[in-house]
Design a protein around this motif. Structure first.
Motif, PDB file in Angstrom:
ATOM      1  N   ALA A 252       0.745  -1.121   0.315  1.00 16.68           N
ATOM      2  CA  ALA A 252      -0.567   0.308   0.283  1.00 16.68           C
ATOM      3  C   ALA A 252       0.647   1.597  -0.019  1.00 16.68           C
ATOM      4  O   ALA A 252       0.810   2.240  -0.671  1.00 16.68           O
ATOM      5  CB  ALA A 252      -0.962  -0.141   1.131  1.00 16.68           C
ATOM      6  N   ARG A 253       2.043   0.746   0.558  1.00 15.44           N
ATOM      7  CA  ARG A 253       3.085   2.231   0.511  1.00 15.44           C
ATOM      8  C   ARG A 253       3.681   2.777  -0.137  1.00 15.44           C
ATOM      9  O   ARG A 253       4.237   3.030  -0.649  1.00 15.44           O
ATOM     10  CB  ARG A 253       4.110   2.555   2.350  1.00 15.44           C
ATOM     11  N   ALA A 254       3.582   1.271  -1.179  1.00 18.76           N
ATOM     12  CA  ALA A 254       4.910   1.323  -2.431  1.00 18.76           C
ATOM     13  C   ALA A 254       4.081   2.475  -3.545  1.00 18.76           C
ATOM     14  O   ALA A 254       4.949   3.308  -3.774  1.00 18.76           O
ATOM     15  CB  ALA A 254       5.349   0.048  -2.710  1.00 18.76           C
ATOM     16  N   THR A 255       3.275   2.463  -3.638  1.00 18.44           N
ATOM     17  CA  THR A 255       2.733   3.418  -4.672  1.00 18.44           C
ATOM     18  C   THR A 255       2.700   4.703  -4.387  1.00 18.44           C
ATOM     19  O   THR A 255       2.363   6.032  -4.685  1.00 18.44           O
ATOM     20  CB  THR A 255       1.154   3.234  -5.021  1.00 18.44           C
ATOM     21  N   GLU A 256       2.674   5.626  -2.820  1.00 19.16           N
ATOM     22  CA  GLU A 256       2.345   6.468  -1.908  1.00 19.16           C
ATOM     23  C   GLU A 256       3.862   6.906  -2.459  1.00 19.16           C
ATOM     24  O   GLU A 256       4.707   8.315  -2.703  1.00 19.16           O
ATOM     25  CB  GLU A 256       1.827   6.376  -1.092  1.00 19.16           C
ATOM     26  N   ALA A 288     -12.081  -7.676   6.607  1.00 19.11           N
ATOM     27  CA  ALA A 288     -10.439  -7.485   7.093  1.00 19.11           C
ATOM     28  C   ALA A 288     -10.236  -7.914   5.489  1.00 19.11           C
ATOM     29  O   ALA A 288      -9.349  -7.238   4.758  1.00 19.11           O
ATOM     30  CB  ALA A 288      -9.847  -8.742   7.715  1.00 19.11           C
ATOM     31  N   LEU A 289     -10.731  -8.364   5.159  1.00 19.72           N
ATOM     32  CA  LEU A 289     -10.330  -8.807   3.194  1.00 19.72           C
ATOM     33  C   LEU A 289     -10.794  -7.788   2.925  1.00 19.72           C
ATOM     34  O   LEU A 289      -9.782  -7.268   1.984  1.00 19.72           O
ATOM     35  CB  LEU A 289     -11.622  -9.705   3.002  1.00 19.72           C
ATOM     36  N   LEU A 290     -11.879  -6.952   3.271  1.00 21.52           N
ATOM     37  CA  LEU A 290     -11.995  -5.691   2.280  1.00 21.52           C
ATOM     38  C   LEU A 290     -10.701  -4.598   2.683  1.00 21.52           C
ATOM     39  O   LEU A 290     -10.810  -3.553   1.123  1.00 21.52           O
ATOM     40  CB  LEU A 290     -13.511  -5.106   2.726  1.00 21.52           C
ATOM     41  N   GLU A 291     -10.186  -4.451   3.724  1.00 22.50           N
ATOM     42  CA  GLU A 291      -9.288  -3.964   4.289  1.00 22.50           C
ATOM     43  C   GLU A 291      -8.248  -3.884   3.343  1.00 22.50           C
ATOM     44  O   GLU A 291      -8.084  -3.003   2.624  1.00 22.50           O
ATOM     45  CB  GLU A 291      -9.602  -3.838   5.428  1.00 22.50           C
ATOM     46  N   TYR A 292      -7.874  -5.200   3.165  1.00 22.96           N
ATOM     47  CA  TYR A 292      -6.603  -5.726   2.866  1.00 22.96           C
ATOM     48  C   TYR A 292      -7.264  -4.875   0.698  1.00 22.96           C
ATOM     49  O   TYR A 292      -5.595  -4.412   0.916  1.00 22.96           O
ATOM     50  CB  TYR A 292      -6.691  -7.396   2.743  1.00 22.96           C
ATOM     51  N   ALA A 293      -8.234  -5.497  -0.445  1.00 16.51           N
ATOM     52  CA  ALA A 293      -8.084  -4.825  -1.389  1.00 16.51           C
ATOM     53  C   ALA A 293      -8.148  -3.458  -1.003  1.00 16.51           C
ATOM     54  O   ALA A 293      -7.692  -2.878  -2.516  1.00 16.51           O
ATOM     55  CB  ALA A 293      -9.236  -5.596  -1.783  1.00 16.51           C
ATOM     56  N   ALA A 294      -8.302  -2.741  -0.416  1.00 20.11           N
ATOM     57  CA  ALA A 294      -8.976  -0.776  -0.692  1.00 20.11           C
ATOM     58  C   ALA A 294      -7.598  -0.737   0.087  1.00 20.11           C
ATOM     59  O   ALA A 294      -6.691   0.391  -1.213  1.00 20.11           O
ATOM     60  CB  ALA A 294      -9.788  -0.605   0.508  1.00 20.11           C
ATOM     61  N   LEU A 295      -6.919  -1.306   0.377  1.00 19.47           N
ATOM     62  CA  LEU A 295      -5.312  -1.149   0.844  1.00 19.47           C
ATOM     63  C   LEU A 295      -3.855  -1.060  -0.396  1.00 19.47           C
ATOM     64  O   LEU A 295      -3.194  -0.319  -1.159  1.00 19.47           O
ATOM     65  CB  LEU A 295      -4.166  -1.928   1.973  1.00 19.47           C
ATOM     66  N   MET A 296      -4.849  -2.023  -0.668  1.00 23.82           N
ATOM     67  CA  MET A 296      -4.005  -2.265  -2.363  1.00 23.82           C
ATOM     68  C   MET A 296      -4.672  -2.193  -3.488  1.00 23.82           C
ATOM     69  O   MET A 296      -3.998  -1.959  -4.204  1.00 23.82           O
ATOM     70  CB  MET A 296      -3.818  -4.060  -1.958  1.00 23.82           C
TER      71      MET A 296
END
Length: 422
Positions: A252-256, A288-296
């Motif tokens: 998630a941080r890589a794009t930033e 939890a899966l929704l949060e993972y997908a949203a972060l990436m």
């Protein structure tokens, strides 16, 4: 409400025991120590669930304790609750004995909401089980079937199952109060967890109470040892999940870091998506899966030669959005993250398939939620760049999403976003 009920039960139990005296003090002390030790080796499960398997099993075993080495016991309901409460309080002693300086850097157990929730659940659960079993046992109603026969075991199993359901209901009430998760979704999550550590706790408590009738207090260490080994396995599973979370945070941080998305964009989208998911009644695992997908969700942007201005993929043509989503999904597929997350990211830019009746079509709900949450943050960022005020910008963004309601975006998701962010 749950904490108040637990405190009332504890005060009443201590009062009754103080007046009547302690029945079988050696047995009571052994179970108190077991519960206290179990509280000292608690574990935290996925979804921020706090459990003390050995302590909970010990409390349940004492609540269901009938004969001990063939001799009847007579501790009753209130002593069962008092012993559980004494074990819970005894587990606080290590924190009280810490030096003052060390105590300042650690949260006091009595101020830890997760620990307080768990303690209240275990006390009320033990009291509930004792309230069903002990009156029937002490009145002689259980004597109609032999303590070493199958009917007695079936009866104890039924009481243990009811106690587990009581604990799941209390956990759902507390989770609803803490996280805002809807009660049906919270209860469904807790009932699912019964097939994991919950069933192990109930089975261990049941076995200890049955075996104590033959071998006495030796049943405590004998049957609690396997549960301790199971705790080690659950700790390792939690560590694996933590590693997965670190991998996701890095992606998630890589794009930033690469300058493809504004700072904090992935986190804001994930927070909005989870808020919408809770509003729509998703359970803990789905959230939890929704949060993972949203972060990436923006990982696919790393394939672009030139970054999109402000990382606003919601403003790109649909075909380009779908290409970025597919590329991101392929990257995620190789990271060891649950496959369902990659599938959700792959469908982020797919057009909404809902018909006039509100059918959801084939696009996963998580993908539809993230698409709306991403558009919300992209449009809000664009409004800020134009110098639009915060309040006016939010109104503009919500109006733009409403215009796409039922065509570009899932109407149900947009309505939920308006409720949580309007």
């Amino acid at each position: 409400m749950v904490h108040g009920a637990a405190l009332a039960l504890l005060a009443m139990a201590f009062g009754v025991v103080a007046v009547r005296g302690v029945a079988e003090p050696g047995v009571a002390l052994a179970f108190t120590v077991l519960i206290a030790l179990g509280e000292c080796v608690r574990i935290t499960l996925p979804g921020d669930r706090e459990q003390a398997p050995i302590g909970a099993a010990g409390a349940l075993a004492y609540a269901l304790l009938g004969p001990l080495r063939g001799l009847p016991t007579g501790h009753g309901v209130f002593q069962a609750a008092a012993v559980t409460g004494a074990g819970l309080l005894l587990a606080l002693l290590p924190a009280l004995l810490l030096p003052h300086g060390a105590r300042r850097h650690r949260q006091a157990p009595w101020r830890d909401p997760v620990r307080l929730d768990g303690a209240a659940r275990r006390l009320l659960g033990a009291g509930f089980a004792a309230a069903i079993f002990q009156p029937l046992y002490t009145s002689g109603a259980v004597d109609r079937f032999s303590a070493d026969g199958p009917v007695y075991g079936v009866f104890l199993t039924l009481v243990a199952a009811l106690a587990a359901l009581c604990d799941a209901s209390l956990a759902a009430v507390l989770r609803r109060a803490r996280s805002g998760l809807r009660f049906p979704a919270a209860l469904e999550d807790e009932l699912r967890s019964l097939f994991g550590i919950g069933s192990a706790i109930a089975a261990t408590g049941l076995l200890v109470s049955l075996a104590a009738g033959e071998v006495g207090l030796w049943a405590l260490p004998l049957f609690c040892a396997p549960l301790l080994l199971a705790q080690v396995s659950f700790r390792r599973a939690a560590a694996v999940r933590a590693t997965t979370g670190q991998t996701i945070a890095s992606l998630a941080r890589a794009t930033e870091v690469a300058g493809y998305t504004p700072p904090g964009h992935a986190r804001r989208v994930a927070d909005t998506a989870c808020a919408v998911g809770r509003e729509l009644g998703l359970g803990t695992r789905e959230l939890a899966l929704l949060e993972y997908a949203a972060l990436m969700h923006d990982v696919g942007q790393l394939s672009l030669v030139e970054p999109v201005p402000d990382g606003a993929t919601a403003l790109l043509p649909d075909e380009e959005q779908r290409r970025i989503a597919r590329l991101g999904s392929e990257v995620i597929m190789r990271t060891g993250v649950p496959r369902k997350v990659a599938e959700q990211v792959a469908r982020l830019a797919d057009p909404w398939q809902g018909g006039p009746s509100g059918a959801d079509g084939e696009v996963p709900l998580a993908a539809r939620i993230i698409r709306v949450a991403n558009a919300h943050d992209d449009l809000l960022t664009a409004a800020r760049r134009r110098g639009v005020g915060e309040a006016v910008g939010r109104l503009e963004v919500l109006e733009a999403l409403r215009l796409g309601r039922g065509r570009v975006y899932d109407a149900r998701v947009v309505d939920a976003l308006v409720r949580v962010r309007g």
